[in-house]
Design an enzyme around this catalytic site. Structure first.
Site, PDB file in Angstrom:
ATOM      1  N   GLY A  13      -1.217 -13.911-159.211  1.00 26.59           N
ATOM      2  CA  GLY A  13      -1.370 -12.482-159.485  1.00 26.59           C
ATOM      3  C   GLY A  13      -1.389 -12.294-160.997  1.00 26.59           C
ATOM      4  O   GLY A  13      -1.887 -13.157-161.724  1.00 26.59           O
ATOM      5  N   PHE A  16      -6.001 -13.120-170.899  1.00 30.08           N
ATOM      6  CA  PHE A  16      -6.909 -12.645-169.847  1.00 30.08           C
ATOM      7  C   PHE A  16      -7.335 -11.182-170.043  1.00 30.08           C
ATOM      8  O   PHE A  16      -8.525 -10.865-170.024  1.00 30.08           O
ATOM      9  CB  PHE A  16      -6.204 -12.838-168.494  1.00 30.08           C
ATOM     10  CG  PHE A  16      -6.969 -12.347-167.313  1.00 30.08           C
ATOM     11  CD1 PHE A  16      -7.902 -13.150-166.681  1.00 30.08           C
ATOM     12  CD2 PHE A  16      -6.750 -11.067-166.802  1.00 30.08           C
ATOM     13  CE1 PHE A  16      -8.603 -12.693-165.571  1.00 30.08           C
ATOM     14  CE2 PHE A  16      -7.449 -10.612-165.700  1.00 30.08           C
ATOM     15  CZ  PHE A  16      -8.375 -11.430-165.085  1.00 30.08           C
ATOM     16  N   ARG A  72     -13.853 -24.108-175.677  1.00 30.18           N
ATOM     17  CA  ARG A  72     -14.879 -23.895-176.713  1.00 30.18           C
ATOM     18  C   ARG A  72     -14.263 -23.763-178.092  1.00 30.18           C
ATOM     19  O   ARG A  72     -14.935 -23.955-179.089  1.00 30.18           O
ATOM     20  CB  ARG A  72     -15.688 -22.630-176.395  1.00 30.18           C
ATOM     21  CG  ARG A  72     -16.560 -22.734-175.157  1.00 30.18           C
ATOM     22  CD  ARG A  72     -17.061 -21.374-174.731  1.00 30.18           C
ATOM     23  NE  ARG A  72     -15.931 -20.489-174.464  1.00 30.18           N
ATOM     24  CZ  ARG A  72     -16.047 -19.191-174.177  1.00 30.18           C
ATOM     25  NH1 ARG A  72     -17.245 -18.635-174.119  1.00 30.18           N
ATOM     26  NH2 ARG A  72     -14.967 -18.455-173.948  1.00 30.18           N
ATOM     27  N   ARG A  73     -12.977 -23.406-178.189  1.00 26.65           N
ATOM     28  CA  ARG A  73     -12.375 -23.190-179.512  1.00 26.65           C
ATOM     29  C   ARG A  73     -11.818 -24.508-180.058  1.00 26.65           C
ATOM     30  O   ARG A  73     -10.710 -24.922-179.705  1.00 26.65           O
ATOM     31  CB  ARG A  73     -11.294 -22.110-179.416  1.00 26.65           C
ATOM     32  CG  ARG A  73     -11.913 -20.706-179.319  1.00 26.65           C
ATOM     33  CD  ARG A  73     -10.909 -19.645-178.993  1.00 26.65           C
ATOM     34  NE  ARG A  73     -10.506 -19.657-177.602  1.00 26.65           N
ATOM     35  CZ  ARG A  73      -9.663 -18.784-177.061  1.00 26.65           C
ATOM     36  NH1 ARG A  73      -9.131 -17.850-177.794  1.00 26.65           N
ATOM     37  NH2 ARG A  73      -9.357 -18.861-175.768  1.00 26.65           N
ATOM     38  N   TYR A 110     -15.555  -9.422-160.545  1.00 27.39           N
ATOM     39  CA  TYR A 110     -14.505 -10.428-160.778  1.00 27.39           C
ATOM     40  C   TYR A 110     -13.936 -10.875-159.431  1.00 27.39           C
ATOM     41  O   TYR A 110     -13.769 -12.071-159.180  1.00 27.39           O
ATOM     42  CB  TYR A 110     -13.396  -9.879-161.687  1.00 27.39           C
ATOM     43  CG  TYR A 110     -12.289 -10.890-161.910  1.00 27.39           C
ATOM     44  CD1 TYR A 110     -12.538 -12.070-162.616  1.00 27.39           C
ATOM     45  CD2 TYR A 110     -11.013 -10.701-161.381  1.00 27.39           C
ATOM     46  CE1 TYR A 110     -11.547 -13.024-162.805  1.00 27.39           C
ATOM     47  CE2 TYR A 110     -10.007 -11.655-161.567  1.00 27.39           C
ATOM     48  CZ  TYR A 110     -10.287 -12.807-162.279  1.00 27.39           C
ATOM     49  OH  TYR A 110      -9.304 -13.764-162.456  1.00 27.39           O
TER      50      TYR A 110
END
Ligand code: NDP
Ligand code: 8X3
Length: 252
Positions: free
Chosen positions: A184, A190, A36-37, A153
């Protein structure tokens, strides 16, 4: 002359997706970069088109009309996608289920699960028609075990695990490779997204041990896509040496 393979990468504007774009470019894989950026897409295109052909698409994976329209109207030279990296996704919030935020739940399920499905729906028909292709779904250790406050999540990544298996079964007649890479803890944006821009809180997640870097995962993704065609890495879990499970990390 051998034609370069074409990879479509979602979430190419940051972290694992951006590192994968860079490693693919170095290895002569043409790119359709999604995110989107726009300024980051432009920056990457400028950098990587010195090495390979690059096209950018700007859409929110939650918008199924935009996803389908944009992928279906790729320029002819980018239409024949060989490799799909279903990577766009994030965690939003880290609260016990009783305190969970409804908008966070919507975001995780709409982006990590439904967005992945919409993009796949747009790309799969061409792979079926040519009876070849490779889809890599970026899952997580959160798709293999549930940790405190991870609830939704973890649910979204367990869904990715199920979709990965479902794709492999349903697309088996069409000679399409399907596999998941389940990292992991990787130091990317994030945790900044999870903690809604609280960079101090995000930085703490990766303090006291050596976490995986985006490039570590990108390198593995490149390894997965460069195996001989009869070899399909179906499901891979990768953690930093310091991490034993979602909750056990050897921090000093
Ligand atoms: P980043 O936050 O660095 O990157 C996330 C990417 O997803 C960005 O490029 C972002 O692009 C894109 N994205 C997010 N929401 C949307 C949306 N609605 N529409 C389109 N694109 C979107 O995180 P990572 O690189 O770490 O994450 C990549 C994947 O790896 C995710 O699926 C994540 O769940 C998974 N993962 C990450 C781990 C980690 O510890 N970092 C561990 C295990 C798995 P933009 O904002 O420009 O749209
Ligand atoms: C991201 C890693 O441990 O925050 O999927 O779930 S974790």
């Amino acid at each position: 002359m051998n034609k370069n393979k074409i990879a479509l990468i979602t979430g190419a504007t940051s972290g694992i997706g951006m590192a994968t774009a860079k490693i693919f470019a170095k290895n002569n894989i043409d790119l359709v970069l999604c995110g989107r950026r726009q300024e980051r897409l432009d920056m990457l295109k400028n950098e990587l088109e010195k090495e390979v052909a690059v096209h950018t698409l700007n859409f929110d994976v939650r918008n199924k009309t935009a996803v389908l329209e944009q992928i279906n109207s790729l320029p002819p030279e980018f239409l024949d996608v060989d490799i799909l990296i279903n990577n766009a996704g994030n965690a939003h919030g880290l609260e016990p289920i009783q305190d969970g935020n409804l908008d966070d739940w919507d975001a995780m399920l709409d982006i990590n699960v439904k967005g992945l499905l919409y993009v796949s729906k747009a790309v799969i028909p061409n792979m079926i028609a040519k009876k070849s292709g490779h889809i890599i779904n970026i899952g997580s250790t959160a798709g293999k075990e549930v940790y405190p406050n991870g609830n939704v999540y973890c649910a979204s990544k367990h869904a990715v695990d199920a979709i990965n298996q479902g794709m492999r079964i349903d697309l088996n007649p069409y000679n399409i490779r399907i596999g998941a890479v389940n990292p992991g803890m990787v130091e990317t944006e994030f945790s900044e997204v999870r903690f809604k821009g609280d960079t101090a809180k995000a930085a703490k997640v990766y303090q006291g041990f050596k976490p995986l870097q985006a490039l570590d995962i990108a390198d593995i993704i490149h390894f997965v896509v460069t195996r001989p065609y009869h070899v399909n890495i179906a499901d891979l879990v990768v953690m930093s040496t310091a991490q034993a499970s979602s909750t056990i990390v050897n921090k000093n």
